[in-house]
Write an enzyme that holds these catalytic residues in place. Structure first.
Site, PDB file in Angstrom:
ATOM      1  CG  ASP A 157     -13.909   5.209  -0.563  1.00  0.00           C
ATOM      2  OD1 ASP A 157     -13.113   5.698   0.448  1.00  0.00           O
ATOM      3  OD2 ASP A 157     -12.779   5.938  -1.518  1.00  0.00           O
TER       4      ASP A 157
ATOM      5  NE  ARG B 220     -10.720  -5.866   0.672  1.00  0.00           N
ATOM      6  CZ  ARG B 220      -9.796  -5.082   0.768  1.00  0.00           C
ATOM      7  NH1 ARG B 220     -10.159  -4.127   1.657  1.00  0.00           N
ATOM      8  NH2 ARG B 220      -8.498  -4.580   0.479  1.00  0.00           N
TER       9      ARG B 220
ATOM     10  NE  ARG C 152      -4.006   0.409   2.467  1.00  0.00           N
ATOM     11  CZ  ARG C 152      -4.997   1.034   2.590  1.00  0.00           C
ATOM     12  NH1 ARG C 152      -5.016   1.379   3.373  1.00  0.00           N
ATOM     13  NH2 ARG C 152      -5.998   0.001   2.085  1.00  0.00           N
TER      14      ARG C 152
ATOM     15  CG  HIS D 141      -8.198  -0.105  -3.457  1.00  0.00           C
ATOM     16  ND1 HIS D 141      -7.644  -1.039  -2.390  1.00  0.00           N
ATOM     17  CD2 HIS D 141      -9.287  -0.017  -1.720  1.00  0.00           C
ATOM     18  CE1 HIS D 141      -8.149  -1.283  -1.182  1.00  0.00           C
ATOM     19  NE2 HIS D 141      -8.705  -0.965  -0.531  1.00  0.00           N
TER      20      HIS D 141
ATOM     21  CB  CYS E 292     -13.867   0.511   0.160  1.00  0.00           C
ATOM     22  SG  CYS E 292     -13.910   2.670  -0.064  1.00  0.00           S
TER      23      CYS E 292
ATOM     24  CD  GLN F  98     -12.948  -1.972  -0.365  1.00  0.00           C
ATOM     25  OE1 GLN F  98     -12.032  -2.236   0.543  1.00  0.00           O
ATOM     26  NE2 GLN F  98     -13.817  -2.596  -0.690  1.00  0.00           N
TER      27      GLN F  98
HETATM   28  N1   CP Z   1     -11.420  -0.830   2.666  1.00  0.00           N
HETATM   29  C1   CP Z   1     -10.232  -0.867   2.995  1.00  0.00           C
HETATM   30  O1   CP Z   1      -9.163  -0.792   2.183  1.00  0.00           O
HETATM   31  O2   CP Z   1      -9.973  -0.909   4.297  1.00  0.00           O
HETATM   32  P1   CP Z   1      -8.781  -0.233   4.782  1.00  0.00           P
HETATM   33  O3   CP Z   1      -8.014   1.124   4.863  1.00  0.00           O
HETATM   34  O4   CP Z   1      -8.358   0.163   6.604  1.00  0.00           O
HETATM   35  O5   CP Z   1      -7.905  -1.463   4.458  1.00  0.00           O
HETATM   36  N1  NVA Z   2     -10.073   6.573  -1.088  1.00  0.00           N
HETATM   37  C1  NVA Z   2      -9.717   6.116   0.350  1.00  0.00           C
HETATM   38  C2  NVA Z   2      -9.961   4.509   0.223  1.00  0.00           C
HETATM   39  C3  NVA Z   2      -9.991   3.526   2.059  1.00  0.00           C
HETATM   40  C4  NVA Z   2      -9.773   2.512   1.876  1.00  0.00           C
HETATM   41  C5  NVA Z   2      -8.183   6.592   0.122  1.00  0.00           C
HETATM   42  O1  NVA Z   2      -7.078   6.287  -0.488  1.00  0.00           O
HETATM   43  O2  NVA Z   2      -8.099   6.860   1.787  1.00  0.00           O
END
Ligand code: CP
Ligand code: NVA
Length: 309
Positions: free
Chosen positions: A228, A296, A102, A129, A268, A132
């Site tokens: 989101d 997930r 990430r 992502h 999400c 997800q």
């Molecule tokens: N939806 C998602 O990716 O959550 P986290 O940021 O908790 O991994």
């Molecule tokens: N769009 C959000 C998703 C988190 C899972 C972010 O990037 O913070």
């Protein structure tokens, strides 16, 4: 299902058959939690940003499959002191069976993928992502008892919110599968032209119907409303402005009334209750949203089983 590419960086790395195959595999795995499919395998997790679902679901998926997840603290790796991604990739490829990353910048993950001989999985970047969205699709398939991509195409999926990483992956999967997909949001935050161009090239072949709109009434007939956060990780400085500008696109009971009668709401997570979604809608749709979060775990297993040799 045909072998996947070495890495999963973007939804565009997958074919229709592979997307369907991953979801089908995850649905089977949901019925039998434990296996030894990844026995003696080790994955590394590099997370530059916070995570609850992605991190814990990958770790748990690994343990339930007989493997070992190693959380690689970015503060403790030599990359922090300037060791190159090239050298780090070469070395980690000698120890691990896959790397889950990430990152703020998509290029960071792409560079690891370029130099690693092991699979690299995008666990969220500023660009996409993919893990997800595969879990989201699985949830929709379950909730509407969908049996084929043809049936999936009949649903109207409305994404209310920002053109962020989650949106980009939704745009991509809609284009690849040929879905009926609408984004609702302020003009200022409409998607980048090159991304729309790429999606519309796919749409020509797959007959995807993609609409980008600032008119809230385009929610009419929605089977799924997805949202989101308005401010993604890394954009915090813009939070106040975004709060005002996205307000008309909040997922609330009024919006739900405009949608189809059987409409479900997905998020999400993490959610900011009172911003992109009201407390009330969160409560009404809790079962769907937490089922989505659970999925997930199952999709991570399907992804790892397909990628790790
Ligand atoms: N939806 C998602 O990716 O959550 P986290 O940021 O908790 O991994
Ligand atoms: N769009 C959000 C998703 C988190 C899972 C972010 O990037 O913070």
């Amino acid at each position: 299902m045909k072998n996947l590419k070495k890495d999963l960086l973007s939804i565009y790395d997958l074919s229709v058959e592979q997307i369907w195959g991953l979801v089908s595999s995850a649905r089977k795995l949901k019925k039998s939690k434990y296996s030894d499919k990844l026995k003696n395998k080790t994955i590394g997790l590099i997370f530059e940003k916070p995570s609850t679902r992605t991190m814990v679901s990958f770790e748990t998926a690994m343990v339930q499959s007989g493997g070992v997840p190693l959380v690689l603290d970015t503060q403790k790796l030599q990359t922090k002191r300037g060791e190159s991604i090239y050298d780090t990739s070469k070395v980690l490829s000698r120890y691990l069976n896959a790397l889950v990353i990430r990152a703020f910048k998509h290029e960071f993950v792409a560079e690891f993928a370029k130099y690693c001989s092991i699979p690299v999985i995008n666990a969220l970047t500023d660009f996409e992502h993919p893990c997800q969205i595969l879990a989201d699709l699985m949830t929709i398939i379950e909730k509407f008892n969908i049996k084929s991509v043809k049936e999936l195409k009949k649903l109207k999926i409305v994404f209310a919110g920002d053109s962020n990483n989650v949106f980009n992956s939704w745009l991509a999967i809609s284009a690849v599968l040929g879905l009926n997909f609408v984004q609702l949001g302020p003009k200022k935050y409409f998607p980048k032209k090159d991304l729309l161009q790429k999606a519309s090239e796919y749409a020509k072949k797959t007959k995807a119907q993609i609409l980008i709109s600032n008119d809230i009434n385009d929610v009419k007939g929605a089977n799924v409303i997805y949202t989101d956060v308005w401010t993604s990780m890394g954009n915090e400085k813009e939070a106040d402005v975004r709060k005002k500008e996205f307000k008309p696109y909040q997922v609330n009971v009024d919006m739900l009334k405009k949608a189809n009668k059987n409409c479900i709401v997905l998020h999400c997570l993490p959610a900011v209750r009172g911003q992109e979604i009201t407390e009330e809608v969160m409560a009404l749709q809790e079962k769907n949203i937490f089922d989505q979060a659970e999925n997930r775990l199952h999709i991570q297993k399907a992804i790892m089983f397909a990628l790790i040799k």
